[in-house]
Design a protein around this motif. Structure first.
Motif, PDB file in Angstrom:
ATOM      1  N   VAL A 126       0.865  -1.176   0.000  1.00 52.57           N
ATOM      2  CA  VAL A 126       0.000   0.000   0.000  1.00 52.57           C
ATOM      3  C   VAL A 126       0.901   1.224   0.000  1.00 52.57           C
ATOM      4  N   GLU A 127       0.788   2.041  -1.026  1.00 57.28           N
ATOM      5  CA  GLU A 127       1.696   3.169  -1.188  1.00 57.28           C
ATOM      6  C   GLU A 127       1.564   4.189  -0.068  1.00 57.28           C
ATOM      7  N   ARG A 128       0.333   4.486   0.338  1.00 58.39           N
ATOM      8  CA  ARG A 128       0.103   5.454   1.413  1.00 58.39           C
ATOM      9  C   ARG A 128      -0.965   4.913   2.349  1.00 58.39           C
ATOM     10  N   ILE A 129      -0.592   4.716   3.616  1.00 61.71           N
ATOM     11  CA  ILE A 129      -1.527   4.187   4.612  1.00 61.71           C
ATOM     12  C   ILE A 129      -2.464   5.311   5.038  1.00 61.71           C
ATOM     13  N   ALA A 130      -3.716   5.227   4.610  1.00 59.75           N
ATOM     14  CA  ALA A 130      -4.686   6.288   4.918  1.00 59.75           C
ATOM     15  C   ALA A 130      -5.896   5.778   5.665  1.00 59.75           C
ATOM     16  N   THR A 131      -6.271   4.502   5.457  1.00 60.68           N
ATOM     17  CA  THR A 131      -7.488   3.967   6.051  1.00 60.68           C
ATOM     18  C   THR A 131      -7.182   2.751   6.922  1.00 60.68           C
ATOM     19  N   SER A 132      -8.190   2.326   7.658  1.00 54.01           N
ATOM     20  CA  SER A 132      -8.028   1.129   8.483  1.00 54.01           C
ATOM     21  C   SER A 132      -7.811  -0.116   7.627  1.00 54.01           C
ATOM     22  N   GLU A 133      -8.439  -0.164   6.469  1.00 53.17           N
ATOM     23  CA  GLU A 133      -8.193  -1.288   5.566  1.00 53.17           C
ATOM     24  C   GLU A 133      -6.734  -1.316   5.143  1.00 53.17           C
ATOM     25  N   ASP A 134      -6.183  -0.177   4.837  1.00 57.46           N
ATOM     26  CA  ASP A 134      -4.777  -0.107   4.425  1.00 57.46           C
ATOM     27  C   ASP A 134      -3.851  -0.681   5.491  1.00 57.46           C
ATOM     28  N   VAL A 135      -4.143  -0.354   6.747  1.00 57.90           N
ATOM     29  CA  VAL A 135      -3.293  -0.804   7.850  1.00 57.90           C
ATOM     30  C   VAL A 135      -3.208  -2.323   7.862  1.00 57.90           C
ATOM     31  N   VAL A 136      -4.356  -2.982   7.770  1.00 54.84           N
ATOM     32  CA  VAL A 136      -4.380  -4.435   7.928  1.00 54.84           C
ATOM     33  C   VAL A 136      -3.838  -5.153   6.701  1.00 54.84           C
ATOM     34  N   VAL A 137      -4.321  -4.810   5.521  1.00 55.29           N
ATOM     35  CA  VAL A 137      -3.887  -5.563   4.334  1.00 55.29           C
ATOM     36  C   VAL A 137      -2.401  -5.359   4.067  1.00 55.29           C
ATOM     37  N   SER A 138      -1.846  -4.220   4.477  1.00 58.47           N
ATOM     38  CA  SER A 138      -0.417  -3.986   4.271  1.00 58.47           C
ATOM     39  C   SER A 138       0.444  -4.814   5.224  1.00 58.47           C
ATOM     40  N   LYS A 139      -0.176  -5.271   6.327  1.00 57.39           N
ATOM     41  CA  LYS A 139       0.581  -6.077   7.302  1.00 57.39           C
ATOM     42  C   LYS A 139       0.372  -7.577   7.129  1.00 57.39           C
ATOM     43  N   VAL A 140      -0.899  -7.994   6.957  1.00 56.39           N
ATOM     44  CA  VAL A 140      -1.186  -9.433   6.990  1.00 56.39           C
ATOM     45  C   VAL A 140      -2.011  -9.915   5.805  1.00 56.39           C
ATOM     46  N   GLY A 141      -2.361  -9.032   4.885  1.00 57.21           N
ATOM     47  CA  GLY A 141      -3.075  -9.474   3.701  1.00 57.21           C
ATOM     48  C   GLY A 141      -4.580  -9.442   3.833  1.00 57.21           C
ATOM     49  N   ARG A 142      -5.259  -9.734   2.723  1.00 56.94           N
ATOM     50  CA  ARG A 142      -6.705  -9.545   2.654  1.00 56.94           C
ATOM     51  C   ARG A 142      -7.486 -10.673   3.320  1.00 56.94           C
ATOM     52  N   GLU A 143      -6.969 -11.895   3.307  1.00 58.38           N
ATOM     53  CA  GLU A 143      -7.737 -13.000   3.888  1.00 58.38           C
ATOM     54  C   GLU A 143      -7.942 -12.809   5.392  1.00 58.38           C
ATOM     55  N   LEU A 144      -6.870 -12.476   6.118  1.00 61.42           N
ATOM     56  CA  LEU A 144      -7.011 -12.235   7.557  1.00 61.42           C
ATOM     57  C   LEU A 144      -7.809 -10.969   7.822  1.00 61.42           C
ATOM     58  N   TYR A 145      -7.664 -10.006   6.946  1.00 63.69           N
ATOM     59  CA  TYR A 145      -8.484  -8.790   7.051  1.00 63.69           C
ATOM     60  C   TYR A 145      -9.966  -9.141   7.011  1.00 63.69           C
ATOM     61  N   GLU A 146     -10.354 -10.008   6.090  1.00 65.73           N
ATOM     62  CA  GLU A 146     -11.758 -10.402   5.971  1.00 65.73           C
ATOM     63  C   GLU A 146     -12.205 -11.247   7.161  1.00 65.73           C
ATOM     64  N   LYS A 147     -11.347 -12.120   7.656  1.00 66.02           N
ATOM     65  CA  LYS A 147     -11.719 -13.025   8.741  1.00 66.02           C
ATOM     66  C   LYS A 147     -11.867 -12.308  10.083  1.00 66.02           C
ATOM     67  N   PHE A 148     -10.969 -11.361  10.360  1.00 62.37           N
ATOM     68  CA  PHE A 148     -10.893 -10.801  11.703  1.00 62.37           C
ATOM     69  C   PHE A 148     -11.364  -9.352  11.825  1.00 62.37           C
ATOM     70  N   PHE A 149     -11.194  -8.564  10.784  1.00 59.86           N
ATOM     71  CA  PHE A 149     -11.318  -7.123  10.952  1.00 59.86           C
ATOM     72  C   PHE A 149     -12.503  -6.483  10.236  1.00 59.86           C
ATOM     73  N   ARG A 150     -12.764  -6.885   9.011  1.00 61.60           N
ATOM     74  CA  ARG A 150     -13.744  -6.141   8.224  1.00 61.60           C
ATOM     75  C   ARG A 150     -15.150  -6.215   8.827  1.00 61.60           C
TER      76      ARG A 150
END
Length: 380
Positions: A126-150
């Motif tokens: 993620v070029e610029r961390i601006a949103t909460s989605e950016d924070v998570v997917v830039s660290k652990v990817g979209r699958e964990l983002y969907e499972k735990f955070f979204r």
């Protein structure tokens, strides 16, 4: 009787400022619209005799020795390290995500070094961390983002993480070790006899008078006072001149169970199932021994008491206008989560209140800096 300070709100912000001012000889009146002190930290016994937190779980933690020592004047502590699990894919796994979370969820046997590589292989650039989605997917990817955070975030805030400031999810770390503590602060403890008892001791001073069930606006012009300290909603103070600042509220649904324990940990998060976000079991938090137990499920709502300021760029712009008004209002100080529209933890509110006291003392003494007097630790 003329008071030096009229303080609106008997939560952490108002009570701490009141105690500090009273300790240096100021006459203080604290008013609160609720029928009790302690604000959202208020605890009480339910019909079954279980000690509950009426406005949801409150867990004290801080890295500040000054703040911990200050509060220790008014309470002894029960050492407590908070733990949370999340219900994901039919399993209860540790949250924040750690080594055991991943190994259990995916049937792996990774070590810490391998987990770092595992996270990196799934992280999205993620070029610029601006949103909460950016924070998570830039660290652990979209699958964990969907499972735990979204899902959890959408329930909690009524918004997708892509529409929320990065600060919201940045509060939740991701670990590569087995540390299952929710917080890692130096000081983690609960008031030994509960939050309300601690507040009673904070406010137990001959220079402090308290009026409950009182709307500050109705008594402001009736009670002589020199200055006002306001810890309520800043938009309410100014008559919603620029519109209402948005908040998320909560509907608490308590249930008493005829068993000693109802769940394996203090809090279980439900990011993807049900309308509620989490269930808390209070006896873990309080240390109470009781044959029954009480839990509370939290249902986020758009209406109700203001709990969480919504951190978005648009709301920040509205608050800036209110802050400009606040800065230009003589004889009034604004302190606390609602008055400064910030998503503060309890210790941060205490720190803000102590800082306000220092500023008031410095102004009065004409000094550049005034330190809070040395404190003694409670022994009972």
């Amino acid at each position: 009787m003329k008071f030096d300070f009229l303080i609106v709100g008997a939560g952490f912000a108002g009570s701490v400022v009141a105690e500090r001012l009273a300790s240096v000889g100021k006459r203080v009146l604290v008013v609160d619209k609720r029928p009790h002190i302690a604000g959202n930290a208020y605890d009480c016994y339910d019909d079954a005799g279980v000690l509950i937190h009426k406005y949801g779980p409150h867990i004290f933690h801080t890295n500040s020795k000054e703040i911990f020592d200050y509060l220790s004047r008014f309470t002894s502590w029960r050492q407590y390290q908070h733990r949370v699990q999340a219900s994901v894919d039919g399993q209860l796994v540790p949250i924040p995500i750690n080594l055991d979370t991943i190994n259990q969820l995916y049937g792996l046997n990774l070590n810490s070094f391998e987990l770092e590589e595992w996270f990196a292989s799934r992280a999205e650039p993620v070029e610029r961390i601006a949103t909460s989605e950016d924070v998570v997917v830039s660290k652990v990817g979209r699958e964990l983002y969907e499972k735990f955070f979204r899902g959890y975030t959408r329930k909690q805030w009524g918004l997708d993480p892509s529409d929320l400031d990065a600060s919201v999810i940045a509060r939740v770390p991701t670990r590569t070790n087995r540390d299952a503590r929710y917080f890692t602060d130096t000081y983690q403890a609960q008031p030994l006899h509960g939050f309300t008892r601690m507040f009673e001791r904070i406010l137990d001073h001959p220079n402090i008078k308290i009026m409950l069930n009182t709307d500050w606006a109705e008594v402001r012009d009736l009670i002589p006072h020199r200055e006002l300290i306001f810890s309520g909603p800043v938009d309410e103070f100014f008559g919603y001149r620029y519109g209402k600042l948005p908040y998320r509220s909560l509907d608490f649904r308590f249930e008493t169970h005829d068993m000693e324990w109802a769940q394996p940990v203090p809090v279980v998060n439900y990011p993807n199932d049900y309308a509620f976000t989490r269930i808390t079991e209070f006896k873990y938090l309080t240390g109470q021994v009781h044959p029954k137990t009480t839990t509370v499920a939290e249902y986020p709502t758009a209406e109700g008491d203001p709990y969480y300021p919504i951190p978005r760029r648009e709301t920040a712009e509205i608050y800036k206008r209110y802050k400009a008004l606040a800065d230009q209002t003589p004889g009034v100080s604004f302190v606390g989560r609602l008055a400064t529209y910030r998503y503060y933890n309890m210790d941060q509110v205490v720190g803000q209140a102590l800082t306000l006291f220092k500023k008031l003392r410095a102004r009065e003494n004409g000094a550049l800096k005034v330190t809070v007097p040395a404190v003694e630790l409670a022994t009972t």
